[in-house]
Design a protein around this motif. Structure first.
Motif, short mmCIF file in Angstrom:
data_model
loop_
_atom_site.label_atom_id
_atom_site.label_comp_id
_atom_site.label_asym_id
_atom_site.label_seq_id
_atom_site.Cartn_x
_atom_site.Cartn_y
_atom_site.Cartn_z
N GLU A 154 -5.21 0.00 -7.31
CA GLU A 154 -4.36 -1.03 -6.71
C GLU A 154 -3.57 -0.45 -5.54
N SER A 155 -3.03 0.76 -5.71
CA SER A 155 -2.27 1.37 -4.61
C SER A 155 -3.19 1.68 -3.44
N PHE A 169 -8.66 1.87 0.47
CA PHE A 169 -9.74 0.94 0.16
C PHE A 169 -9.37 -0.42 0.73
N GLY A 170 -10.38 -1.18 1.12
CA GLY A 170 -10.15 -2.58 1.44
C GLY A 170 -10.30 -3.42 0.17
N PRO A 171 -10.09 -4.73 0.28
CA PRO A 171 -10.35 -5.60 -0.88
C PRO A 171 -11.82 -5.46 -1.31
N GLU A 172 -12.04 -5.46 -2.60
CA GLU A 172 -13.41 -5.28 -3.10
C GLU A 172 -14.32 -6.39 -2.62
N VAL A 173 -15.53 -6.01 -2.20
CA VAL A 173 -16.57 -6.96 -1.82
C VAL A 173 -17.54 -7.07 -2.99
N LYS A 174 -17.71 -8.27 -3.52
CA LYS A 174 -18.58 -8.44 -4.69
C LYS A 174 -20.04 -8.19 -4.29
N VAL A 175 -20.68 -7.35 -5.07
CA VAL A 175 -22.07 -6.97 -4.86
C VAL A 175 -22.80 -7.17 -6.18
#
Length: 197
Positions: A154-155, A169-175
């Motif tokens: 999260e941090s 990290f950027g926001p997670e991209v769903k794969v």
């Protein structure tokens, strides 16, 4: 040379080859890193090399700028970091980092060395090169990053949590769950593996 120094050299060699293969007209092309051009990706890598020198009161050796000669700028920054890794006393020096106390070589391994394959993908994708990340890196990156405690992840996704303007990290991209591991790794750190310029 230590395992960490060998790993850094392997990754830096691969990144430098990508930098050298960028055609003159591609430097201002967009990259998968939002707001960054291909040149900005290399600038970030060089800036992170400078960060590795600071605990020793050092700065990057004067060299052509990334605006004038990206390959020469990278080679000079590499030489400065490789000098730290080659000196046993400097490599073993313990300092503080956002992740806690660690040696210089551990800090290099976890920050700038780890950045090289991931930003190598950014640069390759921005400039139409082979964007395959070395399998020697994909599996350990995946295991290491996905095993981090949720509060650390999260941090890492919170802009500025690790310094002004820093977004790990950027926001997670769903794969898809059955996608190749490289694609799942990229999605986890906030890259869209389908991104094209």
């Amino acid at each position: 040379m230590s395992e960490i120094a060998d790993r850094y050299r392997r990754r830096a060699d691969a990144f430098e080859a990508k930098v050298a293969a960028v055609r003159p007209g591609q430097w201002e092309d967009p990259s998968p890193c939002e707001k960054w051009t291909a040149r900005d990706v290399v600038r970030h890598i060089i800036d992170m090399h400078a960060v590795m020198l600071r605990p020793h009161g050092r700065t990057l050796t004067p060299a052509p700028s990334v605006d004038d000669d990206p390959v020469a700028a990278l080679r000079a920054a590499r030489a400065d970091v490789e000098a730290l890794l080659a000196d046993p006393a400097l490599a073993a020096f313990e300092g503080t980092s956002p992740a806690g106390t660690m040696t210089t070589e551990q800090h290099i391994d976890q920050v700038v060395s780890a950045d090289l394959p991931l930003h190598g993908w950014d640069l390759a994708r921005a400039t139409g090169q082979d964007d395959t990340i070395d399998p020697l890196d994909v599996e350990p990156f995946w295991q290491g990053m996905t095993s981090l405690p949720p509060e650390v992840i999260e941090s890492f996704r919170t802009p500025g949590a690790h310094g002004p303007g820093v977004e790990v990290f950027g926001p997670e991209v769903k794969v898809p769950a059955d996608a190749p591991l490289q694609d799942r790794l990229l999605g986890f750190i906030g890259r869209d593996p389908r991104w094209r310029p």
